[in-house]
Design a protein around this motif. Structure first.
Motif, PDB file in Angstrom:
ATOM      1  N   ARG A 189       0.833  -1.208   0.000  1.00 48.28           N
ATOM      2  CA  ARG A 189       0.000   0.000   0.000  1.00 48.28           C
ATOM      3  C   ARG A 189       0.868   1.259   0.000  1.00 48.28           C
ATOM      4  N   ARG A 190       1.885   1.271   0.843  1.00 45.07           N
ATOM      5  CA  ARG A 190       2.750   2.451   0.933  1.00 45.07           C
ATOM      6  C   ARG A 190       3.528   2.668  -0.368  1.00 45.07           C
ATOM      7  N   LEU A 191       3.958   1.568  -0.986  1.00 45.23           N
ATOM      8  CA  LEU A 191       4.675   1.687  -2.248  1.00 45.23           C
ATOM      9  C   LEU A 191       3.774   2.297  -3.317  1.00 45.23           C
ATOM     10  N   TYR A 192       2.528   1.844  -3.360  1.00 45.72           N
ATOM     11  CA  TYR A 192       1.566   2.399  -4.315  1.00 45.72           C
ATOM     12  C   TYR A 192       1.386   3.902  -4.075  1.00 45.72           C
ATOM     13  N   GLU A 193       1.205   4.284  -2.821  1.00 42.89           N
ATOM     14  CA  GLU A 193       0.997   5.705  -2.510  1.00 42.89           C
ATOM     15  C   GLU A 193       2.212   6.543  -2.873  1.00 42.89           C
ATOM     16  N   GLU A 194       3.399   6.023  -2.562  1.00 45.28           N
ATOM     17  CA  GLU A 194       4.621   6.770  -2.871  1.00 45.28           C
ATOM     18  C   GLU A 194       4.747   7.019  -4.369  1.00 45.28           C
ATOM     19  N   TRP A 195       4.487   5.996  -5.164  1.00 42.89           N
ATOM     20  CA  TRP A 195       4.719   6.097  -6.598  1.00 42.89           C
ATOM     21  C   TRP A 195       3.574   6.789  -7.341  1.00 42.89           C
ATOM     22  N   PHE A 196       2.332   6.485  -6.947  1.00 41.06           N
ATOM     23  CA  PHE A 196       1.206   6.886  -7.791  1.00 41.06           C
ATOM     24  C   PHE A 196       0.247   7.899  -7.146  1.00 41.06           C
ATOM     25  N   VAL A 197       0.509   8.257  -5.905  1.00 43.14           N
ATOM     26  CA  VAL A 197      -0.260   9.328  -5.261  1.00 43.14           C
ATOM     27  C   VAL A 197       0.647  10.538  -5.046  1.00 43.14           C
ATOM     28  N   HIS A 198       1.829  10.275  -4.469  1.00 39.97           N
ATOM     29  CA  HIS A 198       2.782  11.366  -4.228  1.00 39.97           C
ATOM     30  C   HIS A 198       3.787  11.511  -5.376  1.00 39.97           C
ATOM     31  N   PHE A 199       3.765  10.572  -6.328  1.00 41.09           N
ATOM     32  CA  PHE A 199       4.610  10.589  -7.524  1.00 41.09           C
ATOM     33  C   PHE A 199       6.100  10.601  -7.198  1.00 41.09           C
ATOM     34  N   ARG A 200       6.458   9.898  -6.102  1.00 45.20           N
ATOM     35  CA  ARG A 200       7.871   9.750  -5.763  1.00 45.20           C
ATOM     36  C   ARG A 200       8.356   8.377  -6.236  1.00 45.20           C
ATOM     37  N   PHE A 201       8.229   8.142  -7.526  1.00 47.38           N
ATOM     38  CA  PHE A 201       8.655   6.889  -8.133  1.00 47.38           C
ATOM     39  C   PHE A 201      10.127   6.985  -8.533  1.00 47.38           C
ATOM     40  N   PRO A 202      10.791   5.848  -8.768  1.00 43.43           N
ATOM     41  CA  PRO A 202      12.213   5.907  -9.175  1.00 43.43           C
ATOM     42  C   PRO A 202      12.396   6.740 -10.437  1.00 43.43           C
ATOM     43  N   GLY A 203      13.336   7.667 -10.386  1.00 46.65           N
ATOM     44  CA  GLY A 203      13.609   8.522 -11.533  1.00 46.65           C
ATOM     45  C   GLY A 203      12.668   9.699 -11.660  1.00 46.65           C
ATOM     46  N   ASN A 204      11.973  10.041 -10.548  1.00 52.42           N
ATOM     47  CA  ASN A 204      11.014  11.161 -10.635  1.00 52.42           C
ATOM     48  C   ASN A 204      11.695  12.521 -10.647  1.00 52.42           C
ATOM     49  N   GLU A 205      12.980  12.533 -10.319  1.00 56.01           N
ATOM     50  CA  GLU A 205      13.688  13.811 -10.266  1.00 56.01           C
ATOM     51  C   GLU A 205      13.663  14.494 -11.646  1.00 56.01           C
ATOM     52  N   HIS A 327      -4.933   0.058  -6.688  1.00 57.81           N
ATOM     53  CA  HIS A 327      -5.733   1.235  -7.040  1.00 57.81           C
ATOM     54  C   HIS A 327      -7.143   1.144  -6.473  1.00 57.81           C
ATOM     55  N   VAL A 328      -7.791  -0.021  -6.618  1.00 58.62           N
ATOM     56  CA  VAL A 328      -9.187  -0.125  -6.187  1.00 58.62           C
ATOM     57  C   VAL A 328      -9.322  -0.276  -4.676  1.00 58.62           C
ATOM     58  N   ARG A 329      -8.203  -0.464  -3.970  1.00 61.11           N
ATOM     59  CA  ARG A 329      -8.246  -0.503  -2.503  1.00 61.11           C
ATOM     60  C   ARG A 329      -7.856   0.837  -1.886  1.00 61.11           C
ATOM     61  N   ALA A 330      -7.439   1.780  -2.695  1.00 57.77           N
ATOM     62  CA  ALA A 330      -7.015   3.077  -2.193  1.00 57.77           C
ATOM     63  C   ALA A 330      -8.220   3.895  -1.718  1.00 57.77           C
ATOM     64  N   ASP A 331      -7.989   4.793  -0.773  1.00 55.68           N
ATOM     65  CA  ASP A 331      -9.069   5.583  -0.175  1.00 55.68           C
ATOM     66  C   ASP A 331      -9.879   6.344  -1.219  1.00 55.68           C
ATOM     67  N   GLN A 332      -9.198   6.891  -2.210  1.00 57.47           N
ATOM     68  CA  GLN A 332      -9.887   7.715  -3.210  1.00 57.47           C
ATOM     69  C   GLN A 332     -10.905   6.884  -3.995  1.00 57.47           C
ATOM     70  N   PHE A 333     -10.526   5.653  -4.367  1.00 58.42           N
ATOM     71  CA  PHE A 333     -11.448   4.813  -5.130  1.00 58.42           C
ATOM     72  C   PHE A 333     -12.601   4.351  -4.248  1.00 58.42           C
ATOM     73  N   VAL A 334     -12.313   3.994  -3.008  1.00 60.56           N
ATOM     74  CA  VAL A 334     -13.374   3.570  -2.081  1.00 60.56           C
ATOM     75  C   VAL A 334     -14.391   4.694  -1.904  1.00 60.56           C
ATOM     76  N   SER A 335     -13.909   5.927  -1.739  1.00 65.30           N
ATOM     77  CA  SER A 335     -14.808   7.078  -1.586  1.00 65.30           C
ATOM     78  C   SER A 335     -15.654   7.280  -2.837  1.00 65.30           C
ATOM     79  N   TYR A 336     -15.040   7.082  -3.990  1.00 63.00           N
ATOM     80  CA  TYR A 336     -15.770   7.213  -5.253  1.00 63.00           C
ATOM     81  C   TYR A 336     -16.943   6.239  -5.291  1.00 63.00           C
ATOM     82  N   LEU A 337     -16.703   4.973  -4.938  1.00 56.73           N
ATOM     83  CA  LEU A 337     -17.774   3.979  -4.970  1.00 56.73           C
ATOM     84  C   LEU A 337     -18.862   4.294  -3.952  1.00 56.73           C
TER      85      LEU A 337
END
Length: 423
Positions: A189-205, A327-337
């Protein structure tokens, strides 16, 4: 009890060997819950041998002081009255103060080991004994009077403790595996948030961003509808060509992040809603009262496994299954549903709600790296789930033989983690 116990076991009524048998609070609680306070257990928090705090409610100090009768303390045995009556668990030391509603609360005397008592209730005999003493018409329940008058055969205390120790060894291994699963789930979950919510993925610099309908996203990424990159309910059984036997997953079979069982049955006897074909990697989401607790990934199902039409079945098409699942377990998607659900008594979402959901689609190399990082976690989670299923099966086979005195307590096989490595 329909067995011949050892001579050293004595026949007693439960109230003879308990200091207290009472009932949890019965009454309206709508305005009594608080965000943080004293844990307030209900029937859904009592599972066989374990207190599940996943959906626990809390009450304040003042209200708790008024409910002295239903106060719980470590060593008490909490027994479900309605729903799955007879299901029992011991209050652990980690809950020094707690209270409850609509549970049978038992405080064993010095002659009765609480873990042995929970073994009795959770055994085949215990389930049958409770089922034979239910009262009520509209909703049957196990009441205090029936609990007090329950006749049991009680072994010497040292034997009770040996039986409890042997069975709790299985539960200790199950609990250890469960904690490992929770850690792995949190890492994913934390890896997903880091990369795809906060956009701190490898090579994001140095990556530039652009505006989108979901806010700023990295250049080269895009926004699409979920139905464009995943299939929704891709396959269904056709009754005329249905197999004779199926393995059916219903809503009650799914707990947070895992499928507890797939019931084997003849298709002709299956519920009419047993229709959606599922395959390895599919993600199940409950359409009724949508929440994260009824979401799980299907891994290595048996042939002819189907799910209830109460689920939406999501299948990866052009984007990875691991990214979809997170993605479908993330808070934003749950709120959407939750916001899309309609209906007063049973709020529900439709297939169109899934198809129309917006999803950020990263570049392929980023998704590939995410898969490589998460796939080993998912694989280990699956192996640990299977280990736990094996341990529960072994424990449940041993349980009735121990509480009946059918096998000598000194001959009890102790669980070995290596022996259950392969499921």
């Amino acid at each position: 009890m329909l067995f011949d116990p050892p001579e050293s076991w004595r026949k007693v009524q439960l109230e003879e060997v308990c200091d207290r048998i009472t009932v949890g609070h019965v009454g309206s609680m709508a305005d009594k819950y608080v965000d943080d306070g004293i844990p307030f257990l209900r029937s859904q928090n009592i599972t066989p041998f374990k207190i599940d705090l996943g959906s626990v409610k809390y009450i304040g100090e003042e209200f708790n002081s008024k409910l002295k009768k239903s106060a719980l303390r470590p060593g008490d045995v909490a027994v479900v009255r309605t729903g799955y009556p007879g299901t029992a668990a011991v209050i652990p030391p980690s809950l020094p103060i707690s209270n409850c509603a609509d549970l049978v609360v038992i405080t064993p005397s010095e002659d009765l080991d609480p873990w042995f008592l929970s073994c009795l209730f959770n055994s085949i005999w215990g389930k049958g004994a409770v089922a034979g003493n239910l009262v009520g018409v509209a909703q049957q329940h196990f009441n205090v009077s029936a609990a007090k008058n329950l006749t049991i055969y009680l072994p010497p205390l040292v034997t009770q403790r040996r039986i409890a120790a042997a069975l709790s060894a299985y539960d200790d291994l199950i609990e250890n595996n469960t904690r490992r699963i929770e850690i792995l789930e949190e890492m994913a979950r934390r890896l997903y948030e880091e990369w795809f919510v906060h956009f701190r993925f490898p090579g994001n610099e140095g990556v530039s961003f652009k505006e989108s309908e979901l806010g700023k996203i990295p250049e080269g990424w895009r926004i699409q509808e979920l139905g464009d990159v995943y299939q929704i309910n891709p396959e269904a059984i056709k009754p005329k060509s249905a197999p004779d036997e199926i393995h059916y997953i219903d809503i009650a079979s799914v707990s947070p992040g895992q499928i507890d069982k797939a019931e084997t049955m003849q298709f002709a006897n299956a519920p009419g809603r047993a229709r959606r074909i599922v395959r390895s990697g599919d993600v199940l989401w409950s359409c009724v009262r949508p929440n994260r607790r009824s979401c799980a990934m299907v891994v290595e199902p048996r042939e002819n496994t189907v799910a209830s039409t109460g689920f939406a079945v999501l299948r990866a098409r052009s984007v990875s299954k691991h990214y979809l699942y997170q993605h479908v377990r993330a808070d934003q998607f749950v709120s959407y549903l939750v916001n899309r659900a309609t209906g007063a008594a049973y709020p529900a979402v439709k297939a169109a709600d899934f198809k129309e959901a917006k999803i950020i689609v990263p570049q392929r190399d980023i998704l590939s790296d995410f898969d490589k990082a998460v796939a080993p976690m998912r694989s280990l989670i699956h192996r640990l789930d299977r280990k736990n299923a094996n341990l529960r099966a072994q424990r449940d086979l041993l349980l009735p033989k121990l509480v009946s005195g059918e096998i000598d307590v000194s001959d009890i096989p102790m669980p070995n983690d290596k022996e259950v490595e392969a499921a």
